[in-house]
Design a protein around this motif. Structure first.
Motif, mmCIF file in Angstrom:
data_model
loop_
_atom_site.group_PDB
_atom_site.id
_atom_site.type_symbol
_atom_site.label_atom_id
_atom_site.label_comp_id
_atom_site.label_asym_id
_atom_site.label_seq_id
_atom_site.Cartn_x
_atom_site.Cartn_y
_atom_site.Cartn_z
ATOM 1 N N GLY A 16 0.831 -1.206 0.000
ATOM 2 C CA GLY A 16 0.000 0.000 0.000
ATOM 3 C C GLY A 16 0.855 1.240 0.000
ATOM 4 N N GLY A 17 0.243 2.386 0.199
ATOM 5 C CA GLY A 17 0.970 3.646 0.267
ATOM 6 C C GLY A 17 1.802 3.913 -0.970
ATOM 7 N N ILE A 18 2.995 4.450 -0.759
ATOM 8 C CA ILE A 18 3.877 4.795 -1.874
ATOM 9 C C ILE A 18 4.240 3.568 -2.685
ATOM 10 C CG2 ILE A 18 6.205 5.604 -2.445
ATOM 11 C CD1 ILE A 18 5.968 7.577 -0.108
ATOM 12 N N GLY A 19 4.589 2.468 -2.004
ATOM 13 C CA GLY A 19 5.003 1.264 -2.721
ATOM 14 C C GLY A 19 3.927 0.726 -3.629
ATOM 15 N N GLY A 20 2.708 0.631 -3.116
ATOM 16 C CA GLY A 20 1.613 0.120 -3.925
ATOM 17 C C GLY A 20 1.274 1.034 -5.091
ATOM 18 N N ALA A 21 1.234 2.339 -4.835
ATOM 19 C CA ALA A 21 0.905 3.294 -5.892
ATOM 20 C C ALA A 21 1.984 3.333 -6.957
ATOM 21 C CB ALA A 21 0.707 4.693 -5.297
ATOM 22 N N LEU A 22 3.246 3.266 -6.540
ATOM 23 C CA LEU A 22 4.342 3.272 -7.499
ATOM 24 C C LEU A 22 4.321 2.004 -8.339
ATOM 25 C CD1 LEU A 22 6.826 4.724 -8.587
ATOM 26 C CD2 LEU A 22 8.171 3.660 -6.763
ATOM 27 N N GLY A 23 3.997 0.871 -7.709
ATOM 28 C CA GLY A 23 3.893 -0.366 -8.454
ATOM 29 C C GLY A 23 2.846 -0.286 -9.548
ATOM 30 N N LYS A 24 1.682 0.262 -9.223
ATOM 31 C CA LYS A 24 0.624 0.415 -10.222
ATOM 32 C C LYS A 24 1.045 1.363 -11.342
ATOM 33 C CE LYS A 24 -3.171 -0.505 -7.008
ATOM 34 N NZ LYS A 24 -4.331 0.076 -6.285
ATOM 35 N N ALA A 28 1.459 0.418 -15.287
ATOM 36 C CA ALA A 28 0.773 1.188 -16.317
ATOM 37 C C ALA A 28 1.747 1.713 -17.365
ATOM 38 C CB ALA A 28 0.004 2.350 -15.683
ATOM 39 N N ALA A 29 3.012 1.911 -16.944
ATOM 40 C CA ALA A 29 4.046 2.396 -17.867
ATOM 41 C C ALA A 29 4.739 1.253 -18.604
ATOM 42 C CB ALA A 29 5.071 3.225 -17.102
ATOM 43 N N ALA A 195 3.076 9.164 -6.911
ATOM 44 C CA ALA A 195 3.726 8.263 -7.864
ATOM 45 C C ALA A 195 3.873 8.926 -9.228
ATOM 46 C CB ALA A 195 2.934 6.965 -7.981
ATOM 47 N N GLU A 196 2.866 9.666 -9.643
ATOM 48 C CA GLU A 196 2.932 10.364 -10.933
ATOM 49 C C GLU A 196 4.040 11.412 -10.937
ATOM 50 O OE1 GLU A 196 -0.890 12.028 -11.668
ATOM 51 O OE2 GLU A 196 -1.850 10.100 -12.102
ATOM 52 N N ILE A 197 4.263 12.057 -9.797
ATOM 53 C CA ILE A 197 5.295 13.093 -9.700
ATOM 54 C C ILE A 197 6.695 12.500 -9.785
ATOM 55 C CG2 ILE A 197 6.349 14.793 -8.149
ATOM 56 C CD1 ILE A 197 3.508 15.388 -7.112
#
Length: 255
Positions: A16-24, A28-29, A195-197
């Protein structure tokens, strides 16, 4: 957004948090992503980063599954040991260091040699915090010190790696995660936005990955105080490198 097609990323603290969002965001990339966290879950590999053997097993799994790793993000972290320093629970404070500092050390130790042996560019990013630059959260000595230590570890690691393996420090400000207090959940930056930033900065192999603009204010207060102290008590002079360690090492190397 950058194109991560054909690349493999491993992220600790990925539930979750940063790790989960960055993974997604990485998926996507176009990247293939291996997420790890202390407890196994759907799509999450169990790994206690405080245990070196478990981190080495994670590295082994990554190469068995994908045959390569292009990006390692040592993200797992906890809080604890709070309160006035002399009243803090020492066991809780030590556990913070076991995860926040030694967990990062273990990730670097397990993955860096394998990444160095690859013949293509790759990167190791260690997640510190705005608390590596100044004291953002009062009475959090263990957490703050652990994040300062991550910054120092990463700066040292940079000099150990071959040119094709980059190392950098991710410096989040206040991002919504499992560590966020209930009262602050509507004030912290959403992890998806964060994560987008940072994703383009990771792709650009930045040394420091930053996000929260106001961090410059308290960071500058600290650096300004340091500069003022040097100006008052240790001003520059011709030949002042005479007692400098770096200058001495450079002379030994003929630089």
């Amino acid at each position: 957004m950058p194109d991560y097609s054909g690349q493999v990323a491993v992220i600790t603290g990925g539930a979750g948090g940063i790790g989960g969002a960055l993974g997604k965001a990485l998926e996507a990339a176009g990247a293939q992503v291996l997420l790890a966290d202390r407890e196994a879950a759907d799509g999450i590999v169990a790994c206690d980063v405080a245990n070196l053997e478990e981190v080495e097993a994670l590295a082994e799994l990554a190469w068995q599954r994908f045959g390569r790793v292009d990006l390692l993000v040592n993200n797992a972290g906890i809080s604890g040991g709070g309160g006035r320093l002399w009243k803090a629970d020492i066991a809780a404070a030590r556990r913070v260091f076991e995860v926040n500092f030694w967990g990062v050390w273990h990730g670097c130790a397990a993955f860096a040699p394998r990444m160095a042996a690859q013949d293509h560019p790759s990167a190791i990013y260690n997640v510190a915090s705005e608390n590596a630059l100044f004291c953002a959260v009062p009475r959090s000595a263990a957490y703050i010190a652990s994040k300062h230590a991550v910054l120092g570890l990463t700066e040292s690691l940079r000099e150990d790696l071959p040119e094709h393996v980059h190392a950098g420090t991710i410096i989040p400000g206040w991002v919504l995660s499992g560590l966020t207090s209930e009262g602050g959940r509507d004030q912290a930056m959403p992890a998806e936005r964060y994560a987008e930033i940072i994703l383009p900065q990771l792709a650009a192999r930045e040394r420091f990955v930053v996000s929260h603009a106001y961090n410059v204010v308290p960071m500058t207060e600290r650096t300004a105080a340091l500069e003022a102290a040097f100006a008052r008590y240790a001003p520059r002079y011709d030949g002042d490198e005479e007692h400098d360690v770096r200058a001495y090492i450079a002379r030994l190397r003929g630089g």
